[in-house]
Design a protein around this motif. Structure first.
Motif, PDB file in Angstrom:
ATOM      1  N   ASP A   1       6.745   9.826   3.908  1.00 57.20           N
ATOM      2  CA  ASP A   1       7.445   9.968   2.616  1.00 57.20           C
ATOM      3  C   ASP A   1       8.438   8.828   2.419  1.00 57.20           C
ATOM      4  O   ASP A   1       8.584   8.293   1.320  1.00 57.20           O
ATOM      5  CB  ASP A   1       8.219  11.290   2.548  1.00 57.20           C
TER       6      ASP A   1
ATOM      7  N   SER B   1       0.818  -1.213   0.000  1.00 57.62           N
ATOM      8  CA  SER B   1       0.000   0.000   0.000  1.00 57.62           C
ATOM      9  C   SER B   1       0.852   1.263   0.000  1.00 57.62           C
ATOM     10  O   SER B   1       1.914   1.306   0.596  1.00 57.62           O
ATOM     11  CB  SER B   1      -0.903  -0.003   1.227  1.00 57.62           C
ATOM     12  N   PHE B   2       0.327   2.258  -0.651  1.00 56.75           N
ATOM     13  CA  PHE B   2       0.937   3.571  -0.666  1.00 56.75           C
ATOM     14  C   PHE B   2       0.272   4.349   0.455  1.00 56.75           C
ATOM     15  O   PHE B   2      -0.943   4.333   0.597  1.00 56.75           O
ATOM     16  CB  PHE B   2       0.668   4.217  -2.025  1.00 56.75           C
ATOM     17  N   MET B   3       1.065   5.018   1.283  1.00 59.45           N
ATOM     18  CA  MET B   3       0.488   5.677   2.448  1.00 59.45           C
ATOM     19  C   MET B   3       0.143   7.135   2.130  1.00 59.45           C
ATOM     20  O   MET B   3       1.001   7.901   1.704  1.00 59.45           O
ATOM     21  CB  MET B   3       1.485   5.603   3.605  1.00 59.45           C
ATOM     22  N   VAL B   4      -1.097   7.470   2.323  1.00 55.55           N
ATOM     23  CA  VAL B   4      -1.536   8.822   2.033  1.00 55.55           C
ATOM     24  C   VAL B   4      -1.777   9.566   3.345  1.00 55.55           C
ATOM     25  O   VAL B   4      -2.406   9.038   4.262  1.00 55.55           O
ATOM     26  CB  VAL B   4      -2.843   8.809   1.195  1.00 55.55           C
TER      27      VAL B   4
ATOM     28  N   ASN C   1       6.778   5.616   1.589  1.00 58.58           N
ATOM     29  CA  ASN C   1       6.394   5.612   0.173  1.00 58.58           C
ATOM     30  C   ASN C   1       7.611   5.449  -0.745  1.00 58.58           C
ATOM     31  O   ASN C   1       7.508   4.843  -1.809  1.00 58.58           O
ATOM     32  CB  ASN C   1       5.603   6.879  -0.159  1.00 58.58           C
TER      33      ASN C   1
ATOM     34  N   HIS D   1       8.159   1.857  -0.844  1.00 60.99           N
ATOM     35  CA  HIS D   1       7.149   1.299  -1.754  1.00 60.99           C
ATOM     36  C   HIS D   1       7.613   1.408  -3.213  1.00 60.99           C
ATOM     37  O   HIS D   1       7.545   0.448  -3.970  1.00 60.99           O
ATOM     38  CB  HIS D   1       5.836   2.066  -1.528  1.00 60.99           C
ATOM     39  N   ASP D   2       8.113   2.588  -3.577  1.00 68.04           N
ATOM     40  CA  ASP D   2       8.577   2.803  -4.960  1.00 68.04           C
ATOM     41  C   ASP D   2       9.844   1.997  -5.256  1.00 68.04           C
ATOM     42  O   ASP D   2       9.956   1.374  -6.308  1.00 68.04           O
ATOM     43  CB  ASP D   2       8.894   4.288  -5.195  1.00 68.04           C
TER      44      ASP D   2
ATOM     45  N   SER E   1       3.225   0.894   7.250  1.00 67.12           N
ATOM     46  CA  SER E   1       2.110   1.806   7.003  1.00 67.12           C
ATOM     47  C   SER E   1       0.950   1.527   7.950  1.00 67.12           C
ATOM     48  O   SER E   1       0.343   2.450   8.476  1.00 67.12           O
ATOM     49  CB  SER E   1       1.663   1.798   5.540  1.00 67.12           C
TER      50      SER E   1
ATOM     51  N   ASN F   1       6.841  -2.891   4.281  1.00 64.26           N
ATOM     52  CA  ASN F   1       6.078  -1.712   3.898  1.00 64.26           C
ATOM     53  C   ASN F   1       4.652  -1.768   4.451  1.00 64.26           C
ATOM     54  O   ASN F   1       4.126  -0.782   4.962  1.00 64.26           O
ATOM     55  CB  ASN F   1       6.069  -1.599   2.375  1.00 64.26           C
TER      56      ASN F   1
END
Ligand SMILES: [Fe+2]
Ligand SMILES: [Fe+2]
Length: 152
Positions: free
Chosen positions: A26, A2-5, A29, A32-33, A109, A105
């Protein structure tokens, strides 16, 4: 994975803490990338940086809670400690050659979101007034500038 927003419910209203939390998000993320590339060196570097910064944040936060006389500083520290232990296990598995980036990750998150919202959220009342006092003597070599130098 998951990408954390960043959402409003993650804001504590204490700027210095919110900025540190945002930086951690950040970095999660970035992991994640980077994990998509499957380059072990790059992933290792991001994990290293992320864990390092998170440890500094924990130490800063603990010192701030202590300075403010927050009554639950002990259990809060315990929670940080257990989390550090879990993350160290992932680091060890990574060093042993396992591909743990996705799992780590997810843990980061999920855990951080909950921790910031609930545990960190709980000290805000106690710490906020303290923060106004320490911010004032930031320039004069007061507690805040010393703590920032000590931990980061
Ligand atoms: Fe925090
Ligand atoms: Fe915390």
């Amino acid at each position: 994975m998951s990408f954390m927003v960043w959402t409003d419910e993650l804001n504590t209203g204490i700027d210095i803490i919110d900025n540190q939390h945002r930086r951690i998000v950040d970095m999660i993320n970035a992991l994640h990338d980077t994990a998509k590339g499957k380059e072990r060196d790059a992933i290792g570097n991001v994990i290293e940086e992320l864990v390092d910064y998170t440890l500094s944040h924990f130490a800063f936060e603990e010192s701030l809670m202590e300075e403010a006389g927050y009554q639950y500083v002990k259990p809060h520290k315990k929670v940080h400690e257990l989390f550090i232990k879990r993350v160290s296990e992932y680091k060890m598995r990574f060093t042993a050659g396992e591909d743990i980036a996705d799992e780590l990750n997810n843990l980061l998150s999920r855990w951080l979101f909950n921790h910031i919202k609930h545990d960190d959220g709980a000290y805000v009342g106690a710490v906020k007034s303290q923060m106004q006092t320490v911010s004032k003597n930031k320039q004069e070599g007061g507690w805040l500038s010393k703590a920032l130098k000590r931990f980061f």
